[in-house]
Design an enzyme around this catalytic site. Structure first.
Site, PDB file in Angstrom:
ATOM      1  N   CYS A 115       0.821  -1.239  -0.148  1.00 51.84           N
ATOM      2  CA  CYS A 115      -0.050  -0.076  -0.013  1.00 51.84           C
ATOM      3  C   CYS A 115       0.918   1.170   0.179  1.00 51.84           C
ATOM      4  O   CYS A 115       1.651   1.579  -1.031  1.00 51.84           O
ATOM      5  CB  CYS A 115      -1.066  -0.153   1.045  1.00 51.84           C
ATOM      6  SG  CYS A 115      -2.513   1.190   0.881  1.00 51.84           S
ATOM      7  N   HIS A 218      -2.704  -5.920   0.120  1.00 53.88           N
ATOM      8  CA  HIS A 218      -2.054  -6.193   1.743  1.00 53.88           C
ATOM      9  C   HIS A 218      -2.151  -7.630   1.658  1.00 53.88           C
ATOM     10  O   HIS A 218      -2.954  -8.404   2.275  1.00 53.88           O
ATOM     11  CB  HIS A 218      -3.113  -5.664   2.890  1.00 53.88           C
ATOM     12  CG  HIS A 218      -3.085  -4.304   2.915  1.00 53.88           C
ATOM     13  ND1 HIS A 218      -2.495  -3.737   3.810  1.00 53.88           N
ATOM     14  CD2 HIS A 218      -3.728  -3.175   2.142  1.00 53.88           C
ATOM     15  CE1 HIS A 218      -2.498  -2.296   3.813  1.00 53.88           C
ATOM     16  NE2 HIS A 218      -3.395  -1.903   2.791  1.00 53.88           N
ATOM     17  N   GLU A 220      -0.308  -9.456   3.782  1.00 56.90           N
ATOM     18  CA  GLU A 220      -0.379  -9.726   5.108  1.00 56.90           C
ATOM     19  C   GLU A 220      -1.523  -9.915   5.870  1.00 56.90           C
ATOM     20  O   GLU A 220      -1.644 -10.843   6.620  1.00 56.90           O
ATOM     21  CB  GLU A 220       0.482  -8.730   5.995  1.00 56.90           C
ATOM     22  CG  GLU A 220      -0.226  -7.267   6.099  1.00 56.90           C
ATOM     23  CD  GLU A 220      -0.546  -6.503   5.016  1.00 56.90           C
ATOM     24  OE1 GLU A 220      -1.001  -5.323   5.262  1.00 56.90           O
ATOM     25  OE2 GLU A 220       0.327  -6.757   3.875  1.00 56.90           O
TER      26      GLU A 220
END
Length: 244
Positions: A115, A218, A220
């Protein structure tokens, strides 16, 4: 003595937290990044916002660096004036993270940006940003209303890019929580993936011997339920381990 597991730094921001009626500026990063580094076999350390001199020291202790999400990048860093749609910026964070990218690249330390982190990598290497993509140009909103743990749109991975060769897939489903995106791409980077509206969703180094991966999404938040995202993150972990 060098540790067997790679030390992976995670950038952070400064967040004012009220404790017993007093406001305390605090070091903050999403704990999901910490969990991710542990998942891919690394030792996580959070890198507080400091100065350029400290940024030089960070690259001396890290085997890899994650440039985390957060505030907009101040457009003065790519020679533009702020538009009305620009959201919160953090000059101190920019002043540390932009040179940190350049020092990491110079030292050939693997870097991953998500991001904001994608933008930091691009701007640090000479590119620029669209300050706001929520305009007619955009075929759809990139600020999903659902949780970041859920994918919201598809990306197409370029067939001739290193990322495609490593993952062995031509598309993936990703989440989307941003209002900025890459405008002019830095010369040393190449596009690795795009959304259906043309938004750049992933970039990598043109030099295949250097691990630079910037992602507009994202991973993660997605890897627990998505093998492709876990594979992607593990590629970064393996790159960080090579120097050990």
């Amino acid at each position: 003595m060098k540790m067997n597991k790679p030390i992976i730094g995670i950038t952070s921001t400064i967040l004012d937290i009220e404790i017993k009626g007093e406001v305390n500026p605090s070091v903050q990063t999403n704990h999901q990044y910490v969990k991710t580094v542990i998942e891919i076999g690394g030792i996580p350390i959070v890198l507080p916002v400091a100065n350029e001199e400290i940024a030089k020291e960070y690259v001396n202790i890290c085997d890899g660096i994650i440039f985390a999400s957060g505030e907009d990048i101040n457009p003065s860093n790519y020679n533009e004036s702020p538009l009305e749609e620009l959201q919160k910026t953090n000059i101190a964070r920019d002043e540390m993270e932009l040179p940190l990218v350049r020092y990491a690249v110079e030292k050939r330390i693997p870097i991953l940006g998500t991001c904001r982190g994608l933008g930091v990598i691009n701007v640090a290497l000479g590119g620029s940003m669209k300050q706001n993509i929520e305009t007619k140009e955009s075929a759809f909103s990139h600020n999903q209303k659902t949780s970041r743990k859920l994918p919201s749109h598809k990306i197409s991975i370029s067939e001739d890019c290193h990322l495609n060769q490593l993952l062995g897939v031509n598309d993936a489903m990703v989440n989307s929580k941003h209002h900025q995106a890459i405008d002019e791409l830095a010369d040393s980077l190449r596009v690795a993936a795009t959304a259906e509206d043309g938004t750049i969703e992933a970039v990598e180094a043109r030099d295949k011997n250097q691990f630079i991966l910037g992602l507009q999404f994202h991973p993660e938040e997605l890897y627990a339920a998505d093998t492709d995202m876990l594979n992607l993150l593990e590629l970064f972990g393996k790159a960080c381990s090579k120097g050990n």
